[in-house]
Scaffold this motif. Structure first.
Motif, mmCIF file in Angstrom:
data_model
loop_
_atom_site.group_PDB
_atom_site.id
_atom_site.type_symbol
_atom_site.label_atom_id
_atom_site.label_comp_id
_atom_site.label_asym_id
_atom_site.label_seq_id
_atom_site.Cartn_x
_atom_site.Cartn_y
_atom_site.Cartn_z
ATOM 1 N N LEU A 28 1.085 -1.034 -0.045
ATOM 2 C CA LEU A 28 0.138 0.006 0.115
ATOM 3 C C LEU A 28 1.041 1.254 -0.090
ATOM 4 O O LEU A 28 1.815 1.349 0.743
ATOM 5 C CB LEU A 28 -0.884 0.029 1.190
ATOM 6 N N VAL A 29 0.645 2.099 -1.010
ATOM 7 C CA VAL A 29 1.482 3.277 -0.974
ATOM 8 C C VAL A 29 0.355 4.634 -0.961
ATOM 9 O O VAL A 29 -0.615 4.621 -1.796
ATOM 10 C CB VAL A 29 2.061 3.460 -2.436
ATOM 11 N N ILE A 30 0.783 5.303 0.122
ATOM 12 C CA ILE A 30 -0.064 6.609 0.313
ATOM 13 C C ILE A 30 0.906 7.662 -0.320
ATOM 14 O O ILE A 30 2.027 7.798 0.411
ATOM 15 C CB ILE A 30 -0.455 7.037 1.808
ATOM 16 N N ASP A 31 0.379 8.086 -1.469
ATOM 17 C CA ASP A 31 1.655 9.256 -2.065
ATOM 18 C C ASP A 31 1.583 10.256 -1.347
ATOM 19 O O ASP A 31 2.691 10.812 -1.046
ATOM 20 C CB ASP A 31 1.343 9.108 -3.687
ATOM 21 N N ASN A 32 0.393 10.923 -1.295
ATOM 22 C CA ASN A 32 0.222 12.365 -0.775
ATOM 23 C C ASN A 32 -1.204 12.540 -0.524
ATOM 24 O O ASN A 32 -2.175 12.011 -1.031
ATOM 25 C CB ASN A 32 0.536 13.457 -1.852
ATOM 26 N N THR A 33 -1.453 13.214 0.875
ATOM 27 C CA THR A 33 -2.701 13.280 1.332
ATOM 28 C C THR A 33 -3.223 15.030 1.543
ATOM 29 O O THR A 33 -3.865 15.420 2.239
ATOM 30 C CB THR A 33 -3.134 12.593 2.519
ATOM 31 N N ALA A 34 -2.253 15.904 0.967
ATOM 32 C CA ALA A 34 -2.611 17.367 1.113
ATOM 33 C C ALA A 34 -3.881 17.730 0.619
ATOM 34 O O ALA A 34 -4.478 18.888 1.234
ATOM 35 C CB ALA A 34 -1.167 18.045 0.582
ATOM 36 N N ARG A 35 -4.269 17.380 -0.453
ATOM 37 C CA ARG A 35 -5.601 17.698 -1.076
ATOM 38 C C ARG A 35 -6.772 16.929 -0.680
ATOM 39 O O ARG A 35 -7.816 17.375 -0.982
ATOM 40 C CB ARG A 35 -5.431 17.705 -2.425
ATOM 41 N N GLY A 36 -6.456 15.923 -0.042
ATOM 42 C CA GLY A 36 -7.817 15.053 0.592
ATOM 43 C C GLY A 36 -7.177 13.658 0.641
ATOM 44 O O GLY A 36 -6.095 13.240 0.682
ATOM 45 N N PRO A 37 -8.218 12.550 1.244
ATOM 46 C CA PRO A 37 -7.784 11.288 1.549
ATOM 47 C C PRO A 37 -7.295 10.637 0.101
ATOM 48 O O PRO A 37 -7.573 11.095 -1.006
ATOM 49 C CB PRO A 37 -9.103 10.757 1.793
ATOM 50 N N ALA A 38 -6.473 9.857 0.205
ATOM 51 C CA ALA A 38 -5.672 8.895 -0.777
ATOM 52 C C ALA A 38 -6.764 8.041 -1.353
ATOM 53 O O ALA A 38 -6.756 6.813 -0.945
ATOM 54 C CB ALA A 38 -4.545 8.499 -0.437
ATOM 55 N N LEU A 39 -7.490 8.322 -2.698
ATOM 56 C CA LEU A 39 -8.189 7.406 -3.377
ATOM 57 C C LEU A 39 -7.356 6.606 -4.543
ATOM 58 O O LEU A 39 -6.858 7.458 -5.191
ATOM 59 C CB LEU A 39 -9.470 8.183 -3.649
#
Ligand SMILES: NC(=O)c1ccc[n+]([C@@H]2O[C@H](COP(=O)([O-])OP(=O)(O)OC[C@H]3O[C@@H](n4cnc5c(N)ncnc54)[C@H](O)[C@@H]3O)[C@@H](O)[C@H]2O)c1
Length: 381
Positions: A28-39
């Protein structure tokens, strides 16, 4: 994982999940969540690698930002063959391992569908691309991405001053995206001259039997054989004489060493990262217009975000049409003005939006502990 690239955007978290009781590996890679949850989608293939998942997660970050959706980017990959009878057990176990990663919203991708999303939703309380009877917008059944690709094709044709009606289309990968794109494109008058799947390519310059191919796919039969025409080897699709080539399967299928076979006037990236940057540059050098994944295949993401907000199907389709039309037009014009590839222009805009969100209260979220309470192994890189 040494080939994962880290930069000013991410990836924020790279998780390796392992369940010894089956056993299976997942990423699982969460790249970036600055604009909102990682979909982002859950890819289930025997070949998926952490590098592929990380690149796909970045694609989701950029795609969300370009479509101006309040979302970040993430992706999961389960190393498994989704045709295996144990798939439900594996998907449910994977879901339990990610249950407390609340800023990742799972969606369908290669090897997963509405049914897998139902299992994940039951285990975690979240997922999009759910069946309609669970209040979802089944984006693959509705053909959200294929619909967006057809809008994109229409817009590019207008830009190139060529009619979409009569344009010859070749579709690589006759899955959810490829089959829906073929359906919507032919509704707009395009002619499907070639389609491929793992078993080969069907080719007929006069047009294939799309209805027969769709019916075969729906009943689990071979769409390539059903489509009629000549049967060619699988990768012969890239050399077929056509106007629009639509890769809709897996990553890096168009590379520097095979791009010269392509005779199409435009490549619409239905799949995520189907071409390397070097190949996209070489194609541009030969006058082939490549519309990148972050623009062309955003239809599914736009519908997934609509579902997440509780919007209905009609609103979702309206938003796909509006966004695909305006974003395609904008990228084509702006990339021409800048003398850059459409991908370079799209990614520059997306990166700017993400960095702005990171600096303007769109704080990167706290990094969670990666070990879960279950027996899974996890590691951070
Ligand atoms: N489902 C969506 O809404 C959506 C949205 C955006 C992007 N995408 C991307 O589109 C691509 C396809 O997704 P999908 O949901 O249609 O998956 P899918 O599993 O439904 O379809 C993929 C198809 O490609 C075929 N395939 C695999 N390797 C192939 C090869 N080498 N040559 C020819 N065919 C091959 C498979 O047999 C399958 O039929 C993926 O890259 C995915 O990330 C999907």
């Amino acid at each position: 994982m040494d080939r994962i690239r880290y930069d000013s955007i991410g990836p924020a978290r790279v998780m390796h999940l392992y369940d010894p009781s089956i056993p299976f590996h997942a990423w699982l890679v969460i790249d970036n969540t600055a604009r909102g949850p990682a979909l982002g989608g859950v890819r289930i293939t025997p070949e998926v690698t952490p590098e592929e998942v990380a690149r796909l997660a970045r694609t989701m970050t950029f795609k969300s930002a370009i479509a101006d959706l309040p979302l970040g980017g993430g992706k999961a990959g389960i190393v498994f063959d989704s045709r295996d009878p144990d798939t439900e057990t594996v998907v449910r176990r994977f879901a339990r391992l990610i249950a407390d990663i609340g800023d990742y919203i799972p969606a369908p991708d290669m090897g997963s569908d509405e049914t897998s999303m139902t299992w994940i939703r039951q285990e975690t309380g979240r997922a999009v691309g759910l069946p309609a009877d669970l209040g979802g917008l089944p984006l693959d059944q509705l053909g959200a991405t294929g619909f967006g690709l057809a809008v994109c094709a229409e817009t590019v044709c207008r830009h190139l001053d060529m009619p979409l009606a009569g344009a010859r289309v070749a579709v690589q990968g006759f899955g959810n995206v490829g089959s829906a794109a073929a359906r919507f494109l032919t509704q707009k008058g395009a002619v499907l001259v070639a389609l491929s799947d793992r078993q080969g390519t069907a080719w007929n310059p006069q047009g294939l039997d799309l209805d027969a191919a769709l019916a075969a796919r729906a009943s689990g039969d071979d769409p390539v054989a059903a489509a009629g025409g000549s049967l060619l080897e699988r990768d012969a699709i890239f050399g077929v004489d056509c106007d629009i080539l639509l890769p809709a399967a897996t990553a890096d299928v168009i590379r520097e060493d095979n791009q010269q076979q392509i005779r199409a006037r435009m490549v619409l990236e239905g799949a995520n990262i189907p071409a390397t940057l070097q190949a996209e540059k070489a194609l541009a050098g030969r006058g082939v217009l490549v519309v990148p994944d972050v623009i062309a295949n955003a239809g599914g993401l736009i519908m997934a975000e609509a579902e997440h907000r509780g919007a209905d199907k009609d609103e979702a389709f309206r938003r796909i049409e509006e966004k695909l039309l305006s974003n395609t037009e904008r990228i084509l014009v702006q990339s021409q003005q800048e003398g850059r590839l459409p991908r370079q222009t799209a990614e520059r805009i997306a990166r700017q939006r993400v960095l702005q969100a990171m600096g303007n209260g769109g704080r990167p979220r706290a990094v969670q502990r990666l070990s879960t309470s279950s027996s899974s192994g996890s590691s951070r890189n």
